[in-house]
Scaffold this motif. Sequence first.
Motif, PDB file in Angstrom:
ATOM      1  N   UNK A  63       4.953  24.797  62.586  1.00  0.00           N
ATOM      2  CA  UNK A  63       4.102  24.377  61.473  1.00  0.00           C
ATOM      3  C   UNK A  63       3.815  25.582  60.593  1.00  0.00           C
ATOM      4  N   UNK A  64       4.201  25.499  59.329  1.00  0.00           N
ATOM      5  CA  UNK A  64       3.906  26.557  58.366  1.00  0.00           C
ATOM      6  C   UNK A  64       2.461  26.375  57.906  1.00  0.00           C
ATOM      7  N   UNK A  65       1.588  27.265  58.341  1.00  0.00           N
ATOM      8  CA  UNK A  65       0.170  27.088  58.036  1.00  0.00           C
ATOM      9  C   UNK A  65      -0.153  27.299  56.566  1.00  0.00           C
ATOM     10  N   UNK A  66       0.778  27.918  55.821  1.00  0.00           N
ATOM     11  CA  UNK A  66       0.564  28.042  54.380  1.00  0.00           C
ATOM     12  C   UNK A  66       0.640  26.683  53.698  1.00  0.00           C
ATOM     13  N   UNK A  67       1.199  25.718  54.401  1.00  0.00           N
ATOM     14  CA  UNK A  67       1.364  24.390  53.829  1.00  0.00           C
ATOM     15  C   UNK A  67       0.190  23.478  54.149  1.00  0.00           C
ATOM     16  N   UNK A  68      -0.793  24.004  54.887  1.00  0.00           N
ATOM     17  CA  UNK A  68      -1.946  23.195  55.276  1.00  0.00           C
ATOM     18  C   UNK A  68      -3.051  23.301  54.216  1.00  0.00           C
ATOM     19  N   UNK A  69      -3.522  22.157  53.757  1.00  0.00           N
ATOM     20  CA  UNK A  69      -4.587  22.147  52.759  1.00  0.00           C
ATOM     21  C   UNK A  69      -5.937  21.787  53.327  1.00  0.00           C
ATOM     22  N   UNK A  70      -5.948  21.030  54.410  1.00  0.00           N
ATOM     23  CA  UNK A  70      -7.223  20.646  55.009  1.00  0.00           C
ATOM     24  C   UNK A  70      -7.030  20.437  56.508  1.00  0.00           C
ATOM     25  N   UNK A  71      -8.106  20.685  57.242  1.00  0.00           N
ATOM     26  CA  UNK A  71      -8.065  20.589  58.712  1.00  0.00           C
ATOM     27  C   UNK A  71      -9.256  19.788  59.211  1.00  0.00           C
ATOM     28  N   UNK A  72      -8.975  18.845  60.117  1.00  0.00           N
ATOM     29  CA  UNK A  72     -10.048  18.142  60.831  1.00  0.00           C
ATOM     30  C   UNK A  72     -10.183  18.800  62.187  1.00  0.00           C
ATOM     31  N   UNK A  73     -11.313  19.509  62.394  1.00  0.00           N
ATOM     32  CA  UNK A  73     -11.624  20.176  63.650  1.00  0.00           C
ATOM     33  C   UNK A  73     -12.230  19.129  64.563  1.00  0.00           C
ATOM     34  N   UNK A  74     -11.372  18.259  65.052  1.00  0.00           N
ATOM     35  CA  UNK A  74     -11.838  17.067  65.774  1.00  0.00           C
ATOM     36  C   UNK A  74     -12.454  17.439  67.140  1.00  0.00           C
ATOM     37  N   UNK A  75     -11.674  17.723  68.103  1.00  0.00           N
ATOM     38  CA  UNK A  75     -12.181  18.174  69.405  1.00  0.00           C
ATOM     39  C   UNK A  75     -11.158  19.133  70.005  1.00  0.00           C
TER      40      UNK A  75
END
Length: 340
Positions: A63-75
């Motif tokens: 997973x290229x983290x530069x491509x991540x725009x939002x994160x759900x810190x679920x559990x």
Amino acid sequence: MSVLIVATEDDVHTRAVVEALETRGGQVAVADLSRFPQQADLSLHFTCCGQRDLSLSVGEEPLDLADIGSIWWRRPQQPLVDPAIHRETHRMFAANEMQEALSGLWHALDVFWINDPARDHVAHRKVGQLRVAHEVSLRIPDTLITNNPDRARSFIDARGYTQVIYKAFSALPEEWRETRLLRPEELALLDNVRYAPVIFQEYVEAVYDLRITVVGEHVFAAAIHSQETSYPVDFRMDMANARVEAVELPEDVCDKLLALMARMGLVYGAIDMRLRPDGEYVFLEINPAGQFLFIEQETGQPIAAAIAETLLAHDREGSPELTTTRARPERTADDLAGRR
């Protein structure tokens, strides 16, 4: 751009939001941190020129983290130390190194969070919740947290044991701790609080309990008719027989809850309250990663969709406009309480 969910793949809440994201055309990946480091690779490359290359393998595809725009810190799950490491001090060292690397990763990302890990950690602390709730003018129960048996006795004597509940800070599947109304035979056991602090609170009489799920500016309020169940003290103990329906909160209560969320820096929160017979709303606690599907399934409130839309709306390429209207059911809290 993509959405990342930090959770286990078999988490039903994660599945619901993944489905909602994919229905809306979103790209989503799930990172199960318990697979790190044996089944997942992490690389954080910072060049002397200021460039960053941050990658985390989650499954078969890196997973290229530069491509991540939002994160759900679920559990998030805890990384697991490889069983090949036997010496206890070495295992502790490896665990600490993993935590440091992962914590550094999250702080290096410029993304939108539900919820930011640092905020989430602080928001789980029940003592801090009570302080902030009081500061935004929410009514909280009279509460004593103590490992001093004499202080516990004084608190109980001032109210009468039939008007005091006690509960723990946390519960494990192997050691479940429901909220209990103090019983006369337990008064002789108060010296045991010396071993670990206990939360004592005034018992809040209820017309019903409330589970209020907040997603951004969306406020989904549901009445849980706990007083009709076999265990009215804690609705979780007889949830299968609890009647649940959507309600509308008074405007000032909504405003205070949104102020609570803002003060705690949370985008998502599952809030427990009680409506007293005199019409007063009493804040009990907030869970930054609380369950919502049992409410969504009973009320039809589109909570998973709201989470997905919020994540997409803050993705870097933009997405559907985030609506800010509150969910408005047909019946109000006053209707259900018989006051209107």
